[in-house]
Structures are given as structure tokens and as C-alpha cells.
Design a protein around this motif. Structure first.
Motif, PDB file in Angstrom:
ATOM      1  N   ASP A 265       0.797  -1.238   0.000  1.00  0.00           N
ATOM      2  CA  ASP A 265       0.000   0.000   0.000  1.00  0.00           C
ATOM      3  C   ASP A 265       0.828   1.285   0.000  1.00  0.00           C
ATOM      4  O   ASP A 265       1.943   1.321  -0.479  1.00  0.00           O
ATOM      5  CB  ASP A 265      -1.017  -0.021   1.143  1.00  0.00           C
ATOM      6  N   ASP A 266       0.262   2.345   0.602  1.00  0.00           N
ATOM      7  CA  ASP A 266       0.883   3.668   0.428  1.00  0.00           C
ATOM      8  C   ASP A 266       1.617   4.181   1.663  1.00  0.00           C
ATOM      9  O   ASP A 266       2.042   5.332   1.685  1.00  0.00           O
ATOM     10  CB  ASP A 266      -0.181   4.685  -0.008  1.00  0.00           C
ATOM     11  N   LEU A 267       1.768   3.377   2.690  1.00  0.00           N
ATOM     12  CA  LEU A 267       2.536   3.715   3.901  1.00  0.00           C
ATOM     13  C   LEU A 267       1.973   4.905   4.673  1.00  0.00           C
ATOM     14  O   LEU A 267       2.676   5.470   5.510  1.00  0.00           O
ATOM     15  CB  LEU A 267       4.010   4.013   3.587  1.00  0.00           C
ATOM     16  N   THR A 268       0.743   5.287   4.437  1.00  0.00           N
ATOM     17  CA  THR A 268       0.193   6.421   5.185  1.00  0.00           C
ATOM     18  C   THR A 268      -0.806   5.983   6.243  1.00  0.00           C
ATOM     19  O   THR A 268      -1.379   6.815   6.934  1.00  0.00           O
ATOM     20  CB  THR A 268      -0.501   7.426   4.252  1.00  0.00           C
ATOM     21  N   GLY A 269      -1.000   4.685   6.376  1.00  0.00           N
ATOM     22  CA  GLY A 269      -1.956   4.209   7.371  1.00  0.00           C
ATOM     23  C   GLY A 269      -1.450   2.953   8.033  1.00  0.00           C
ATOM     24  O   GLY A 269      -0.299   2.543   7.854  1.00  0.00           O
ATOM     25  N   LEU A 270      -2.327   2.341   8.845  1.00  0.00           N
ATOM     26  CA  LEU A 270      -1.986   1.121   9.580  1.00  0.00           C
ATOM     27  C   LEU A 270      -3.101   0.097   9.338  1.00  0.00           C
ATOM     28  O   LEU A 270      -4.050   0.013  10.119  1.00  0.00           O
ATOM     29  CB  LEU A 270      -1.856   1.433  11.077  1.00  0.00           C
ATOM     30  N   PRO A 271      -2.995  -0.670   8.245  1.00  0.00           N
ATOM     31  CA  PRO A 271      -4.091  -1.598   7.912  1.00  0.00           C
ATOM     32  C   PRO A 271      -4.413  -2.582   9.035  1.00  0.00           C
ATOM     33  O   PRO A 271      -5.575  -2.967   9.191  1.00  0.00           O
ATOM     34  CB  PRO A 271      -3.544  -2.328   6.672  1.00  0.00           C
ATOM     35  N   GLU A 272      -3.417  -2.969   9.834  1.00  0.00           N
ATOM     36  CA  GLU A 272      -3.693  -3.889  10.937  1.00  0.00           C
ATOM     37  C   GLU A 272      -4.572  -3.230  11.993  1.00  0.00           C
ATOM     38  O   GLU A 272      -5.406  -3.875  12.614  1.00  0.00           O
ATOM     39  CB  GLU A 272      -2.381  -4.410  11.546  1.00  0.00           C
ATOM     40  N   THR A 273      -4.366  -1.930  12.180  1.00  0.00           N
ATOM     41  CA  THR A 273      -5.215  -1.190  13.112  1.00  0.00           C
ATOM     42  C   THR A 273      -6.645  -1.115  12.572  1.00  0.00           C
ATOM     43  O   THR A 273      -7.612  -1.180  13.342  1.00  0.00           O
ATOM     44  CB  THR A 273      -4.641   0.225  13.352  1.00  0.00           C
ATOM     45  N   ALA A 274      -6.777  -1.024  11.254  1.00  0.00           N
ATOM     46  CA  ALA A 274      -8.121  -1.002  10.660  1.00  0.00           C
ATOM     47  C   ALA A 274      -8.858  -2.303  10.938  1.00  0.00           C
ATOM     48  O   ALA A 274     -10.071  -2.299  11.181  1.00  0.00           O
ATOM     49  CB  ALA A 274      -8.020  -0.753   9.149  1.00  0.00           C
ATOM     50  N   VAL A 275      -8.151  -3.424  10.928  1.00  0.00           N
ATOM     51  CA  VAL A 275      -8.780  -4.716  11.239  1.00  0.00           C
ATOM     52  C   VAL A 275      -9.305  -4.697  12.674  1.00  0.00           C
ATOM     53  O   VAL A 275     -10.445  -5.099  12.954  1.00  0.00           O
ATOM     54  CB  VAL A 275      -7.767  -5.879  11.052  1.00  0.00           C
ATOM     55  N   VAL A 276      -8.482  -4.196  13.583  1.00  0.00           N
ATOM     56  CA  VAL A 276      -8.882  -4.105  14.996  1.00  0.00           C
ATOM     57  C   VAL A 276     -10.068  -3.155  15.141  1.00  0.00           C
ATOM     58  O   VAL A 276     -11.049  -3.458  15.838  1.00  0.00           O
ATOM     59  CB  VAL A 276      -7.690  -3.637  15.862  1.00  0.00           C
ATOM     60  N   ALA A 277      -9.993  -2.012  14.472  1.00  0.00           N
ATOM     61  CA  ALA A 277     -11.043  -0.994  14.606  1.00  0.00           C
ATOM     62  C   ALA A 277     -12.395  -1.543  14.168  1.00  0.00           C
ATOM     63  O   ALA A 277     -13.404  -1.386  14.877  1.00  0.00           O
ATOM     64  CB  ALA A 277     -10.675   0.239  13.772  1.00  0.00           C
ATOM     65  N   ARG A 278     -12.412  -2.210  13.009  1.00  0.00           N
ATOM     66  CA  ARG A 278     -13.689  -2.730  12.513  1.00  0.00           C
ATOM     67  C   ARG A 278     -14.315  -3.677  13.535  1.00  0.00           C
ATOM     68  O   ARG A 278     -15.515  -3.629  13.799  1.00  0.00           O
ATOM     69  CB  ARG A 278     -13.476  -3.472  11.185  1.00  0.00           C
ATOM     70  N   GLN A 279     -13.479  -4.537  14.109  1.00  0.00           N
ATOM     71  CA  GLN A 279     -13.998  -5.534  15.040  1.00  0.00           C
ATOM     72  C   GLN A 279     -14.466  -4.896  16.349  1.00  0.00           C
ATOM     73  O   GLN A 279     -15.493  -5.291  16.907  1.00  0.00           O
ATOM     74  CB  GLN A 279     -12.923  -6.599  15.312  1.00  0.00           C
ATOM     75  N   LEU A 280     -13.718  -3.906  16.827  1.00  0.00           N
ATOM     76  CA  LEU A 280     -14.110  -3.257  18.090  1.00  0.00           C
ATOM     77  C   LEU A 280     -15.429  -2.503  17.908  1.00  0.00           C
ATOM     78  O   LEU A 280     -16.315  -2.558  18.775  1.00  0.00           O
ATOM     79  CB  LEU A 280     -13.019  -2.297  18.570  1.00  0.00           C
ATOM     80  N   TRP A 281     -15.573  -1.803  16.795  1.00  0.00           N
ATOM     81  CA  TRP A 281     -16.818  -1.037  16.585  1.00  0.00           C
ATOM     82  C   TRP A 281     -17.993  -1.989  16.417  1.00  0.00           C
ATOM     83  O   TRP A 281     -19.073  -1.769  16.967  1.00  0.00           O
ATOM     84  CB  TRP A 281     -16.702  -0.116  15.372  1.00  0.00           C
ATOM     85  N   ARG A 282     -17.781  -3.067  15.646  1.00  0.00           N
ATOM     86  CA  ARG A 282     -18.887  -4.000  15.408  1.00  0.00           C
ATOM     87  C   ARG A 282     -19.346  -4.664  16.699  1.00  0.00           C
ATOM     88  O   ARG A 282     -20.528  -4.754  16.981  1.00  0.00           O
ATOM     89  CB  ARG A 282     -18.445  -5.089  14.426  1.00  0.00           C
TER      90      ARG A 282
END
Lengths: 402, 325
Positions: A265-282
Motif C-alpha cells: 500500500d501507500d505507507l500512510t496508514g496502519l491496515p492492521e489497526t483497521a482490522v482491529v477498529a472494525r472488530q471493536l466497533w462491530r
């Protein structure tokens, strides 16, 4: 199917005890002893004894095995023990492990701990010059001959790209550095106690790995932190109000590496954190606007910004402004930049204190706290909430799924 | 003795008190300046300067100290003061000695027949210094050399009296020098910690480093789906296939991101230095160094071109030359 749906873990367990040693630059004692002291402190805080414990969880990086801590702490038989890999990414996952064991009846009282002499002993910031030719060693090995040898440098590679993409200067990181030290300044346990800093101090601090300056980097700390986890029902009978684990999640991204995910990807984010975020919100049923306090893992400032964006508190590239305007109480203990670097475990303790109302910088009415773990590595996160049965104020957010 | 002598001002004041006191009482050269010694010196040094031969020969100026030397059978005429000073240093744990440097000044040439006299003074004793050998004191003596009573030159000689630093106790550092395994190739004198970190090579990535040795930068290509991949792995993240071949990189690329390393310092890397994340024209990325460009001129988007550089006997690395427009 937990990458796609709500899981069944939310609301089953709670953190009922927290305990730590002093945080210092030279503890003068062994890592094992620090672990035992922290475990005793957490059990005392929980109103439990070593005899109540039947599960223990720590990091693979910890040098004190579960059985040895148990042996030295007066703990007997264990029916559950587990360790999580990937450095500080393990922090919230130790609590998830405990909750999994409790929810399934594998254990009743689980202690999570992390203890080290990270300043007077092995300093992570001193860098890596050699790795064994394992798969893990080889992954880091691509960077070593070229002199990219330190955690700060691995973060700086992504941080540089973030600044470039959004047209920012390194001052963007200064807001995180300043906010953390503001809270640390009023926390007697913090290294930066009594020492707030300004953006000018940040800009004047020396380069470590450009674009990161000294004040973008966390503390190096000797100390131990432990947490006691049990069922919500049992926690209700114990001295402190439970900090309910409303959601707990781990996450790894596609083409994930440990600190060197440079090839995706583009090195401007943390895709692993996105995985955690989706699960925590859900699983929690909550959204960013429902969160009262954020305890976001801060070994280096840039990844605090990227976490805010991945969790949806603001749009990509807008986190520096979000932090500057203090739109969310953030790292109210001073974080690892200001209080101590306990591999994220001191952040979990701060989230518990906010829910109990016992934090040194209390956020009035705090009932929903987001906590995260090590970034740039496979990571984890928690949403901790006040016990809905013990709640005294009406809530404005959506109902918790307990 | 614990080898770590205590420092205190009183001790240093005692040392300083020896400054200006004589180190050698009026000495007399054992032989006058003479042609045979000059000839031996020139032969040993390989010095064919014609000034040192023939009827108007002078002595090579660098022989200055040679005319004062005592020879094998005689002790030099040290003063009690100099012996006391060295004794004080010995007793305080600074029992080791190494000559560090000498300076000479020449006021007039010496010629065969000149009778030599000399005297020597303790010119200075330094403060306690930390050195690689161990903590110690530099002691400088100055010897004035006279010919027929006239000053011909001065000779300043500096020694370090030191407390040897502790040797590593790790048994692996005490290797048997007779063991052929431990005999270092003279071409490979650098200790491992003084060299660049080695690549981490295993069965999954050995092909890449074999390519580097041939000056080829090889990218893996999945033969299942055609996806190029870097770093090297045994299977494809796009389709999971374990079948692959390689393509050689064209060598063209751009800087995708970079870091300027300042702290902490590491051997062989002189901070500040730039480490780049290079995106190759083929679309994959690799960590490398950007060379030929000052560290503070590296920028995202800068075009770069592959070259191979040898860093020591074992290590060749693919690096990228900045292309300035």
C-alpha cells in the motif's frame, strides 16, 4: 467469521484489578521480581489472593515465564497460560486471551502482566545489527545492511511518506508530543511529571531518525504492570467497579510485517489497526463519537495520528489538526511518551482508572474508553466500558451488546 | 589492585608538581657524531640523500635522539624526580606504559665530530584522560641537545602511563591463536561488529543474494498469476502459488520514502546518513542506500539508478545512485 461479523466475546469479562511497580530508569532488581510485585499489586487491588488465580498471560518478549511468576508469587495450579507475540502489539491481546479463557470457562481469574528493565537492561532503541536466518529474521534482514536498524527508523520511513502525502511538516507530530506531556505533567508516576513541553520544545529537540525528533519518541522504562481479569458477574462482587471488556480484537493486515511493512500500500496508514477498529466497533456497537477517552499506543508520535484516522475519529491526513484541537482526551496518563513505556500495559491500566473515576487526570463521566496496543506490528485493541448495571448516568450512545 | 584507580584533585596536584623538574641530569653523548652511525642509519632507513655522505656530510636531523641514547649496557641517567613521578603513577594503578608521539625541532645541523651533551625536563603531566587502552596520564619530557655547548635541537617525547582497561572475559574472545579456524585472513582484519550488518540469508532468499554477487537484482515472479514480489518468499500473497521464477530489475527506480539516521551511532555508518525505500520501475520496493547525493538532498520522487558496491571482502550490496536533473 470475526473479520466480518460481531463476535461473542463482548461483555463477558472485566478488568477488576490493576497494579504496577514504580516506573524508573533503573529498578535495581530482576525482571522476574518486577513481574511478581506487579502481580501482587494487581491482585491486592482486585481484592483477590494468589490462590484465586488459575490463568496467566504475557508477551512472548517477556523474560519471566508464567510458571515462574506463578511459582514466585504464591500462585498454584494453572489451567490456562498463553503468550502473545509481536512486541507491544500483544498488550490488549493479553486481555483478549484472558477474556476468551473466562468466557469459555477455561479459567476463572487470569492475570496479564509485562515487566522489564527496558532502560537499565536491554534497550530496544539501541538497535538491531544481527538476526538469525529464520523467516522472522530474514524479514528484518532486508533493512539491516543498509543501516535501517532502530524502531524509530522503521517508523520514520512511514512517517516521512505521511508528511509527503498530506503536505505536512514534522510539526504535525508535535501536537501528540505536547498533549501527552501535558497530561504527564500532572501525573506523579510519570517521567515528565512537572515538565510540560511546548511545540517549540518539540521543534528544538534533536533529530533521532528524521523526520522523528527526540520528543517524538517514547520513554525507556524499568517496571512492571499487571491486570486481573475475571467474569463480569464475579467482578461485581469485588471492591472496584468492573471495567467491562465490551470488545477485544487482534489484527494483522495483508502483507503484514513487524515494523517493516514497507512493501504494501501507500505507507500512510496502519491496515492492521483497521482490522482491529472494525472488530471493536462491530462488537461494542459503538462509534468514534461515543468514545470518552482514547488511550492510543504511542511509542512514536506519527502512529498515534494514523490510529485516529484508522479508527475513524477523523479523515486521513486530518489527525494533526484533530489532536491540536484536543477533540478527544488522549493518553490522559501521559502515554508512553510522558508517563512510562510499559509496552502498552500501563495504558490499559489508565483506561481502567478512567472508568473507575480514579485517574489523576479524570475525564468527567468517562464510561467508554478505547485502548490500543503496539503499532506497526500485528496489533490489538480493547473497548472498556463502565458496567451497565452499575451506571448512574443515562447514555446517549447506542445500547451495548452484552 | 582493582585496575580502576581513583581520581582526586590532590593526586593530580602531586603529579603537576613534577612539571619543570629535571628528568635527566646533564648527559653526555656516548660517541661524538660519527660517519659509521650515520651510514648504518641511512642504510636501515633506505635514505639515499647525498647530504649525508661525502666530505661535507651532515647527520640526518631525525637522528637527534640517537646521539643521546645509552646503548644496551648502560641505564639512562634518569633523575630521582622522574623515577618518583613514574613510581606515583605505578602505585596508583597506572603501571602500563606506551610511547605515543615525539616532536623534534632542529636549530643547526650536526656534523661528524660534534660532541653531544643534553638535559631533559618534565615538561608536562596531563589531567587524567580516558583512552581506549584505559585511563591514564600523558607525560611529556623535553630534551635539549647541544653540540659544543650550543643548542642544536629539541626532542619532545610523550608517553601514556595508564591502567589497562579490563579485557573481555567471555571465553569465546580468548581463542587459541594456533587454531587455524581462528587465524584471521589478513584481508579480513575488521572485527564483525565493525563491519556493516550482514544480510540475513536463508533458503528462501539465497537466490537474491546469489544474484547480487553476479551484479543482478532479481525480483521473484509468481508463475501462477504473474505477480512480481519483493521481499523474497517461497509463495505468492496474491494466489498462494509456490511456483516462481525471477526477472532481473532494469535498475531504474525512484525514492518512495527515506529516513535520515542521526542517533544512535553505529560502527561503519557515519551519521547523518540517508536510507531509502526505493520503488523499482517494475513496481516492487526495496530498502537501500541512496548514494552520490548528500543526505539532506534525498527527496521522495527522486529518480535513482541501481549500482553494486563492495563494502568489504564479503559484502556487495545493491545501492542506488541519485540522478540529479
Amino acid at each position: 467469521m470475526s473479520l466480518r461479523g460481531r463476535d461473542g466475546l463482548g461483555g463477558r469479562a472485566a478488568i477488576t484489578g490493576i497494579g504496577a511497580t514504580e516506573f524508573s530508569k533503573d529498578s535495581g532488581r530482576s525482571e522476574l521480581r518486577l513481574a511478581v510485585e506487579a502481580v501482587h499489586a494487581a491482585l491486592a487491588d482486585a481484592g483477590l489472593t494468589p490462590a484465586d488465580v488459575d490463568g496467566m498471560v504475557t508477551f512472548t518478549m517477556d523474560t519471566s515465564p508464567e510458571i515462574t511468576v506463578a511459582q514466585a508469587a504464591g500462585i498454584g495450579e494453572l489451567s490456562f497460560f498463553s503468550r502473545i507475540h509481536y512486541g507491544g502489539g500483544a498488550a490488549c491481546a493479553t486481555v483478549q486471551q484472558a477474556a476468551l479463557a473466562i468466557a469459555t470457562g477455561v479459567a476463572d481469574v487470569v492475570v496479564c502482566y509485562r515487566a522489564f528493565n527496558e532502560r537499565s537492561g536491554r534497550r530496544f532503541g539501541s538497535g538491531v545489527r544481527h538476526r538469525e536466518p529464520s523467516a522472522e529474521g530474514a524479514a528484518l534482514g532486508w533493512a539491516l545492511p543498509f543501516g535501517l536498524l532502530t524502531p524509530a527508523s522503521w517508523v520514520a520511513m512511514a512517517a516521512q511518506r505521511y508528511l509527503h502525502t498530506y503536505g505536512l511538516t514534522p510539526e504535525a507530530f508535535g501536537h501528540v508530543a505536547v498533549v501527552d506531556r501535558k497530561y504527564a505533567a500532572t501525573n506523579p508516576a510519570a517521567y515528565f511529571h512537572g515538565r510540560p513541553i511546548t511545540l517549540a520544545d518539540h521543534a528544538a529537540s534533536r533529530w533521532i531518525a528524521e523526520p522523528l525528533r527526540l520528543l517524538d519518541c517514547c520513554q525507556e522504562t524499568d517496571g512492571g504492570q499487571a491486570l486481573v481479569v475475571t467474569s463480569v458477574e464475579r467482578a461485581r462482587d469485588l471492591p472496584h467497579p468492573p471495567a467491562v471488556i465490551a470488545a477485544a480484537a487482534q489484527g494483522a493486515g495483508r502483507a503484514q510485517e513487524q515494523m517493516t511493512s514497507f512493501y504494501r500500500d501507500d505507507l500512510t496508514g496502519l491496515p492492521e489497526t483497521a482490522v482491529v477498529a472494525r472488530q471493536l466497533w462491530r462488537t461494542s456497537g459503538l462509534a468514534p463519537a461515543d468514545i470518552d477517552v482514547g488511550i492510543l499506543y504511542d511509542h512514536f508520535t506519527p502512529f498515534v495520528l494514523m490510529q485516529l484516522e484508522e479508527f475513524g475519529f477523523c479523515a486521513p491526513g486530518e489527525a494533526p489538526d484533530f489532536v491540536a484541537k484536543e477533540r478527544l482526551p488522549l493518553n490522559t496518563h501521559g502515554g508512553q511518551l510522558g508517563e512510562a513505556y510499559l509496552h502498552g500495559m500501563n495504558g490499559v491500566a489508565e483506561a481502567v482508572r478512567q472508568i473507575r473515576g480514579t485517574a489523576v487526570n479524570p475525564v468527567p463521566g468517562a464510561e467508554r474508553v478505547l485502548v490500543t496496543a503496539g503499532t506497526g506490528v500485528p496489533t490489538s485493541g480493547l473497548v472498556l466500558t463502565a458496567d451497565p448495571q452499575g451506571r448512574t448516568r443515562s447514555t446517549t450512545g447506542p445500547p451495548l451488546h452484552l | 589492585m582493582n585496575g580502576e584507580p581513583e581520581v582526586h584533585e590532590e593526586f593530580e596536584a602531586r603529579l603537576k608538581a613534577y612539571e619543570g623538574r629535571p628528568a635527566a641530569a646533564t648527559g653526555v653523548g656516548r660517541d661524538p657524531v660519527n660517519e659509521p652511525m650515520i651510514r648504518h642509519w641511512c642504510e636501515a632507513m633506505g635514505d639515499t640523500n647525498p647530504a649525508y655522505t661525502g666530505p661535507n656530510a651532515i647527520a640526518p636531523p631525525t637522528m637527534l635522539q640517537a646521539w643521546t641514547m645509552a646503548g644496551l649496557s648502560r641505564r639512562p641517567e634518569r633523575t630521582a624526580a622522574y623515577d618518583e613521578l613514574l613510581g606515583l603513577l605505578d602505585e596508583s594503578g597506572h603501571h602500563a606504559v606506551v610511547a605515543t608521539d615525539c616532536e623534534q625541532e632542529y636549530l643547526r645541523p650536526l656534523r661528524p665530530g660534534d660532541e653531544i651533551t643534553f638535559d631533559s625536563v618534565i615538561e608536562s603531566v596531563s589531567e587524567r584522560k580516558t583512552t581506549k587502552l584505559g585511563p591514564g596520564y600523558f607525560v611529556t619530557t623535553r630534551t635539549d641537545i647541544r653540540a659544543g655547548g650550543e643548542l642544536a635541537g629539541t626532542h619532545r617525547f610523550r608517553i601514556l602511563k595508564y591502567a589497562p582497561a579490563r579485557r573481555p572475559k567471555d571465553p569465546k574472545d580468548r581463542k587459541d591463536p594456533k587454531d587455524p579456524k581462528n587465524r584471521k585472513d589478513p584481508k579480513d582484519r575488521k572485527a564483525p561488529e565493525e563491519r556493516r550488518p550482514r544480510p540475513v540469508v536463508n533458503r528462501d532468499n539465497a537466490g537474491f543474494w546469489e544474484g547480487v554477487a553476479r551484479h543482478e537484482l532479481l525480483i521473484q515472479r509468481c508463475t501462477g498469476c504473474g505477480t512480481l514480489r519483493f521481499p523474497w518468499l517461497p509463495g505468492c500473497n496474491s494466489c498462494g502459488s509456490l511456483e516462481w521464477d525471477t526477472v532481473e530489475a532494469s535498475g531504474e527506480g525512484t525514492v518512495y520514502s527515506y529516513v535520515v539516521m542521526h542517533h544512535p551511532p553505529f560502527p561503519t555508518f557515519a551519521p547523518p546518513y540517508a536510507v531509502g525505500l526505493i520503488e523499482l520501475a517494475e513496481g516492487v520496493r526495496i530498502i537501500s542506500n541512496v548514494v552520490g547525493v548528500p543526505y539532506d538532498k534525498v527527496r521522495i520522487g527522486m529518480p535513482v539508478r541501481l549500482e553494486f558496491r563492495r563494502y568489504d571482502e564479503e559484502l556487495v550490496l545493491p545501492v542506488f545512485q541519485g540522478v540529479t536533473r
